[in-house]
Design a protein around this motif. Sequence first.
Motif, mmCIF file in Angstrom:
data_model
loop_
_atom_site.group_PDB
_atom_site.id
_atom_site.type_symbol
_atom_site.label_atom_id
_atom_site.label_comp_id
_atom_site.label_asym_id
_atom_site.label_seq_id
_atom_site.Cartn_x
_atom_site.Cartn_y
_atom_site.Cartn_z
ATOM 1 N N TYR A 341 45.065 64.368 -15.911
ATOM 2 C CA TYR A 341 45.684 63.966 -17.173
ATOM 3 C C TYR A 341 46.238 65.223 -17.828
ATOM 4 O O TYR A 341 45.477 66.120 -18.193
ATOM 5 N N ILE A 342 47.565 65.301 -17.896
ATOM 6 C CA ILE A 342 48.168 66.469 -18.528
ATOM 7 C C ILE A 342 48.324 66.177 -20.016
ATOM 8 O O ILE A 342 49.013 65.237 -20.415
ATOM 9 N N GLY A 343 47.630 66.950 -20.834
ATOM 10 C CA GLY A 343 47.688 66.728 -22.277
ATOM 11 C C GLY A 343 46.446 67.307 -22.906
ATOM 12 O O GLY A 343 45.668 68.021 -22.256
ATOM 13 N N TYR A 344 46.264 67.027 -24.189
ATOM 14 C CA TYR A 344 45.100 67.508 -24.914
ATOM 15 C C TYR A 344 44.418 66.294 -25.525
ATOM 16 O O TYR A 344 45.047 65.543 -26.256
ATOM 17 N N ASP A 345 43.161 66.053 -25.200
ATOM 18 C CA ASP A 345 42.489 64.842 -25.681
ATOM 19 C C ASP A 345 40.982 65.087 -25.746
ATOM 20 O O ASP A 345 40.287 65.108 -24.736
ATOM 21 N N GLU A 346 40.511 65.264 -26.978
ATOM 22 C CA GLU A 346 39.112 65.635 -27.168
ATOM 23 C C GLU A 346 38.147 64.497 -26.804
ATOM 24 O O GLU A 346 37.102 64.738 -26.190
ATOM 25 N N ALA A 347 38.515 63.263 -27.169
ATOM 26 C CA ALA A 347 37.631 62.126 -26.857
ATOM 27 C C ALA A 347 37.511 61.982 -25.337
ATOM 28 O O ALA A 347 36.419 61.762 -24.800
ATOM 29 N N LEU A 348 38.639 62.139 -24.649
ATOM 30 C CA LEU A 348 38.605 62.070 -23.184
ATOM 31 C C LEU A 348 37.742 63.200 -22.617
ATOM 32 O O LEU A 348 36.979 62.994 -21.662
ATOM 33 N N SER A 349 37.826 64.399 -23.210
ATOM 34 C CA SER A 349 37.031 65.514 -22.687
ATOM 35 C C SER A 349 35.536 65.183 -22.766
ATOM 36 O O SER A 349 34.768 65.537 -21.879
ATOM 37 N N ARG A 350 35.154 64.451 -23.807
ATOM 38 C CA ARG A 350 33.738 64.060 -23.930
ATOM 39 C C ARG A 350 33.353 63.002 -22.888
ATOM 40 O O ARG A 350 32.275 63.067 -22.299
ATOM 41 N N ARG A 351 34.251 62.047 -22.662
ATOM 42 C CA ARG A 351 33.952 61.027 -21.628
ATOM 43 C C ARG A 351 33.845 61.685 -20.259
ATOM 44 O O ARG A 351 33.029 61.292 -19.424
ATOM 45 N N MET A 352 34.662 62.698 -20.039
ATOM 46 C CA MET A 352 34.622 63.391 -18.745
ATOM 47 C C MET A 352 33.316 64.156 -18.574
ATOM 48 O O MET A 352 32.695 64.127 -17.509
ATOM 49 N N MET A 353 32.884 64.852 -19.642
ATOM 50 C CA MET A 353 31.612 65.582 -19.565
ATOM 51 C C MET A 353 30.461 64.620 -19.312
ATOM 52 O O MET A 353 29.525 64.921 -18.576
ATOM 53 N N ALA A 354 30.529 63.440 -19.939
ATOM 54 C CA ALA A 354 29.437 62.467 -19.790
ATOM 55 C C ALA A 354 29.409 61.892 -18.385
ATOM 56 O O ALA A 354 28.342 61.691 -17.804
ATOM 57 N N GLY A 355 30.593 61.636 -17.801
ATOM 58 C CA GLY A 355 30.648 60.904 -16.537
ATOM 59 C C GLY A 355 30.558 61.771 -15.289
ATOM 60 O O GLY A 355 30.244 61.281 -14.216
ATOM 61 N N ALA A 356 30.833 63.090 -15.441
ATOM 62 C CA ALA A 356 30.927 63.920 -14.244
ATOM 63 C C ALA A 356 29.568 64.452 -13.808
ATOM 64 O O ALA A 356 28.615 64.508 -14.592
#
Length: 469
Positions: A341-356
């Motif tokens: 995902y090319i962009g800046y998205d803080e909520a997504l960054s949190r979902r990624m930390m949670a899921g990875a």
Amino acid sequence: MTRVLSVTSECVPLVKTGGLADVAGALPGALAAHGVDMRTILPGYPKVLSAQPEAKPVHRFDDLFGGPAAVLRGTLGDTVLYILDAPHLYNRSGSIYLGPDGQDWPDNPFRFAALCMAAAVIATDGIDGWAPQVLHLHDWQAGLTPVYLQQRGATHVKTLATVHNIAFQGLAPAHLRGALALPEAGFTRDGYEYWGKISALKAGLVYATRLSTVSPTYAEELMTPEFGMGLEGLLRQRAADLTGILNGIDEAVWQPPYSDLTGKAEHKRALQQEFGLDPAEGPLCVVIARLTGQKGLDLLLEALPALLAQGGQMIVLGSGEPELEAAFRQAAKTQPGVAVYIGYDEALSRRMMAGADATLVPSRFEPCGLTQLYGLRFGTIPVVSLTGGLADTIINASAAGLAAGVATGLQFHPVTGLALANAFTRLGALYRQRDVWAQMVRNAMAHPVGWDSSARAYADLFAEMTGAE
Ligand code: ADP
Ligand code: GLC
């Protein structure tokens, strides 16, 4: 209470391009518990002004580098925020540092000189019935402050210059020194001159009372030619004044939505679904970063086959250099286990930390780094290069680390594609040993990553600088 004014060009939650904003935003609150009254001064970019409609003028300048300006008093959490409202410098859309052409705004030297001048005026004249004893200067944008302070004869006010990233030095053409109100006498090798130019960062490093950076290892590295980016000699001269204090993270904001590995599983499935990835045998890895050379992400592309060979997957969130953006897009197109995902998205960054399962930080240099700290907090095992703050915050899954049951992540060295590929092979093997992996996740989640001990270190340093007990 030690009175400190933090001088910064970005600050969470108002304006952020990188970790500096997180640090500037968190420190005032963290320091309050340690007897420090830290207030902040920040440029009045449009989004800062619109987020602080209640802010009231407490000081006016008739002419601050080309136009009238005012300091407004607003709030930052429970602390005081001073906003430098100077429409001729800050009232423009787009990035806070770059114009629409992707280059620095041509008047950047003036935009941040104005911030420094305002801080120096506040320090000498006081504001609002308050006067700081120490100015905490972040990066080159605050670097000219000690020069203006000296010019105003305010030698009683102490300054701490903190290096978050020495790659940005705030260079300006020599002929601007009159317009920037810089003293002629300082334009020398021992002063703010750097190879015939004005260097705002060097000014801070030469004239500040004390110097710091954001990890002990990076403080050492800065004094070497490999990392000092031309300023290593100066930093070696000032070694006795230089300390490294690790960044923390805001644990209330970075709170995992689970308390153990079992709770993590549903977040992994959700994340794979969000990115259209099938369930896989190996670890799901994430990258959340500015896509620049500093972050070593080209190595990731090189080492990717080794991760995929372990049945691993990778999701990248970031934006930056067009070549890297294109290369990651291409990898996502051709490799089934890769999504981007090319962009800046803080909520997504949190979902990624949670899921990875793992977070990748293969930086060539990293003054501190925050994403590996989020990784620890979320039990998302950091895979990091052995440099800067990454060396100071992760306990490597070496034979010794594993035998002692204390490992929290994987470190690799040297910072090459080959060493990273080997780290992916180790990662795959550890991930298959479920007990070992579970122990690492527990260790990571238990590792302290908050501000407490570092806030105390800053408080002690400020107290020492002001001669307080
Ligand atoms: P740096 O300041 O060098 O960019 P840090 O690791 O200190 O590195 O801080 C980066 C911060 O920016 C972290 O909070 C990280 O989560 C965030 N970040 C970087 N890129 C993105 C992105 N594309 N989307 C959301 N957050 C991002
Ligand atoms: C810089 C560094 C990063 C650090 C951040 C906050 O942007 O690149 O390593 O964490 O500043 O100090």
